[in-house]
Design an enzyme around this catalytic site. Structure first.
Site, PDB file in Angstrom:
ATOM      1  N   HIS A 161       0.597  -1.706   0.094  1.00 31.05           N
ATOM      2  CA  HIS A 161      -0.071   0.230  -0.182  1.00 31.05           C
ATOM      3  C   HIS A 161       1.526   1.623  -0.326  1.00 31.05           C
ATOM      4  CE1 HIS A 161      -3.266  -2.740   1.732  1.00 31.05           C
ATOM      5  NE2 HIS A 161      -3.567  -2.992   0.232  1.00 31.05           N
ATOM      6  N   SER A 175      -6.415  -2.105  -0.981  1.00 31.97           N
ATOM      7  CA  SER A 175      -5.906  -0.956  -2.003  1.00 31.97           C
ATOM      8  C   SER A 175      -6.850  -0.165  -2.918  1.00 31.97           C
ATOM      9  CB  SER A 175      -5.260  -2.452  -2.924  1.00 31.97           C
ATOM     10  OG  SER A 175      -6.362  -3.352  -3.364  1.00 31.97           O
ATOM     11  N   ASP A 190     -13.997 -12.435 -12.489  1.00 38.13           N
ATOM     12  CA  ASP A 190     -12.896 -12.692 -12.786  1.00 38.13           C
ATOM     13  C   ASP A 190     -11.512 -11.856 -13.260  1.00 38.13           C
ATOM     14  OD1 ASP A 190      -9.853 -14.156 -12.659  1.00 38.13           O
ATOM     15  OD2 ASP A 190     -10.815 -15.465 -12.972  1.00 38.13           O
ATOM     16  N   ASP A 245      -3.472  -8.101  -7.625  1.00 41.50           N
ATOM     17  CA  ASP A 245      -3.273  -9.234  -6.221  1.00 41.50           C
ATOM     18  C   ASP A 245      -3.574 -10.332  -5.530  1.00 41.50           C
ATOM     19  OD1 ASP A 245      -1.849  -8.535  -3.878  1.00 41.50           O
ATOM     20  OD2 ASP A 245      -3.332  -7.661  -2.696  1.00 41.50           O
TER      21      ASP A 245
HETATM   22  C1  LIG Z   1      -4.818 -10.488  -1.566  1.00 44.19           C
HETATM   23  S1  LIG Z   1      -6.366 -10.589  -1.386  1.00 44.19           S
HETATM   24  C2  LIG Z   1      -6.671  -8.552  -2.278  1.00 44.19           C
HETATM   25  C3  LIG Z   1      -6.325  -7.613  -1.423  1.00 44.19           C
HETATM   26  C4  LIG Z   1      -6.506  -6.063  -1.933  1.00 44.19           C
HETATM   27  N1  LIG Z   1      -6.030  -6.010  -2.926  1.00 44.19           N
HETATM   28  C5  LIG Z   1      -5.578  -5.313  -0.665  1.00 44.19           C
HETATM   29  O1  LIG Z   1      -4.781  -4.723  -1.403  1.00 44.19           O
HETATM   30  O2  LIG Z   1      -6.329  -4.278   0.176  1.00 44.19           O
HETATM   31  C6  LIG Z   1      -7.096 -10.785  -2.917  1.00 44.19           C
HETATM   32  C7  LIG Z   1      -8.633 -10.896  -3.103  1.00 44.19           C
HETATM   33  O3  LIG Z   1      -9.160 -11.688  -4.859  1.00 44.19           O
HETATM   34  C8  LIG Z   1     -10.265 -12.393  -4.253  1.00 44.19           C
HETATM   35  N2  LIG Z   1      -9.912 -13.013  -5.650  1.00 44.19           N
HETATM   36  C9  LIG Z   1      -9.687 -14.380  -5.701  1.00 44.19           C
HETATM   37  N3  LIG Z   1      -9.406 -14.879  -6.765  1.00 44.19           N
HETATM   38  C10 LIG Z   1     -10.201 -13.804  -7.648  1.00 44.19           C
HETATM   39  C11 LIG Z   1     -10.466 -13.754  -8.908  1.00 44.19           C
HETATM   40  N4  LIG Z   1      -9.666 -14.689  -9.657  1.00 44.19           N
HETATM   41  N5  LIG Z   1     -10.666 -12.977  -9.773  1.00 44.19           N
HETATM   42  C12 LIG Z   1     -10.925 -11.265  -9.022  1.00 44.19           C
HETATM   43  N6  LIG Z   1     -11.120 -11.751  -7.369  1.00 44.19           N
HETATM   44  C13 LIG Z   1     -10.063 -12.883  -6.763  1.00 44.19           C
HETATM   45  C14 LIG Z   1      -9.824 -12.509  -2.654  1.00 44.19           C
HETATM   46  O4  LIG Z   1     -11.520 -13.471  -2.457  1.00 44.19           O
HETATM   47  C15 LIG Z   1      -9.341 -11.862  -2.253  1.00 44.19           C
HETATM   48  O5  LIG Z   1     -10.948 -10.839  -1.663  1.00 44.19           O
END
Ligand SMILES: C[S@@+](CC[C@H](N)C(=O)[O-])C[C@H]1O[C@@H](n2cnc3c(N)ncnc32)[C@H](O)[C@@H]1O
Length: 297
Positions: free
Chosen positions: A18, A116, A159, A180
């Site tokens: 972040h 994020s 996705d 991420d």
């Molecule tokens: C590491 S977290 C994200 C944290 C966020 N980017 C932050 O920094 O605050 C990963 C997220 O991706 C979601 N997720 C998993 N597979 C996914 C996909 N194929 N497409 C979109 N989101 C997905 C999960 O449910 C989770 O909420």
């Protein structure tokens, strides 16, 4: 999809990601022209650290005390401008959520930690636009709610890898993409590399930042090799390790691979990583590195 970011919110990896995101957005904003911020794996956008520390909603210990918690208890005068910049955004988000019924909680001096999407939105100018993607149904509902009525922001249950193909190239012809993922599945690195290839085919000048875990060196090296094999104009990898290779914890650190990093940003992020490796160390043997895996022409 078992992953819930709530357990990890505000941990050392979030702090690095972040704080770097703030600098990435600011660097893109050196130009007046607006850009698309595409967050492929958004999470819920806001995390309640008090719930995380009470254990009421979480089955295991929260990670934020060893991340943002350490920064909050550090002498502010000793913090770098980059960390101060990040902390101001975190505190402003928390303050905006506080009500008389939600006073300071001693176990979580900061209660609301932004994800994020919220960090990017806090910095967005009227000419910038956000596309936020989340696939997990419960997280998506929370994210959608979080951004209800926020202008120039689109939240989609999609996705994130497909969203790259759907959103790029944007009409602005400028984009910052944050990838991420949870890295739950064995093929996640390969999916990321494929998504980066898709993104670069659509917008070769896109700045794409990919967060990756440092668990086994061989895995992250193999991933960086996959990026080198793509038609990548330039790419640097900045890593912060809070524990050495022999330490018992699985997650020893993390990295950000940045395709088309904005001019002069890499050394800023390298300094940030070096600072955090010290401040957030959990075991001996950590450190920070910057490598240009595809040097700038
Ligand atoms: C590491 S977290 C994200 C944290 C966020 N980017 C932050 O920094 O605050 C990963 C997220 O991706 C979601 N997720 C998993 N597979 C996914 C996909 N194929 N497409 C979109 N989101 C997905 C999960 O449910 C989770 O909420």
């Amino acid at each position: 999809m078992n992953y819930r970011h709530h357990y990890h919110a505000g941990n050392f990896a979030d702090v690095f990601k972040h704080a770097a995101l703030v600098q990435l957005v600011r660097a893109l904003q050196r130009k007046d022209k607006g850009f698309l911020y595409l967050d492929t794996h958004s999470g819920r956008g806001d995390y309640d650290l008090a719930a995380a520390s009470s254990g009421l909603t979480l089955a295991r210990a929260p990670e934020w005390p060893e991340g943002i918690g350490r920064l909050l208890s550090a002498d502010p005068a000793g913090l770098s401008p980059v960390l101060r910049d990040y902390l101001e955004i975190i505190r402003a988000h928390d303050a905006s959520r506080r009500t008389a019924a939600d006073p300071d909680n001693a176990s979580a001096p900061l209660r609301h930690y932004p994800g994020s999407p919220r960090i990017a939105q806090a910095l967005a100018r009227p000419q910038d636009r956000l596309a936020l993607c989340e696939l997990q149904p419960d997280e998506f509902v929370l994210l959608d709610d979080e951004f209800l009525g926020v202008r120039r922001t689109r939240v989609e249950r999609i996705d994130g890898y497909i969203a790259i193909k759907a959103q790029l190239p944007p009409p602005e012809r400028r984009a910052l993409v944050l990838i991420d993922p949870p890295f739950e599945s064995a093929d996640e690195f390969t999916r990321v590399a494929q998504a980066v290839a898709d993104g670069l085919r659509r917008l070769p000048a896109a700045t794409i930042a990919i967060w990756y875990p440092l668990t086994e060196r061989a895995r992250s090296d193999a991933f960086l090799e996959q990026l080198v094999a793509l038609p990548t104009p330039s790419c640097c990898a900045v890593e912060v390790a809070v524990a050495g290779p022999d330490a018992p914890q699985k997650l020893k650190g993390c990295g950000l691979a940045i395709i088309n990093p904005p001019w002069q940003l890499a050394p800023v992020l390298a300094d940030l990583a070096a600072d955090l490796a010290q401040r957030l160390a959990q075991a001996p043997g950590g450190g920070a590195t910057l490598s240009w895996i595809v040097p700038e022409a």
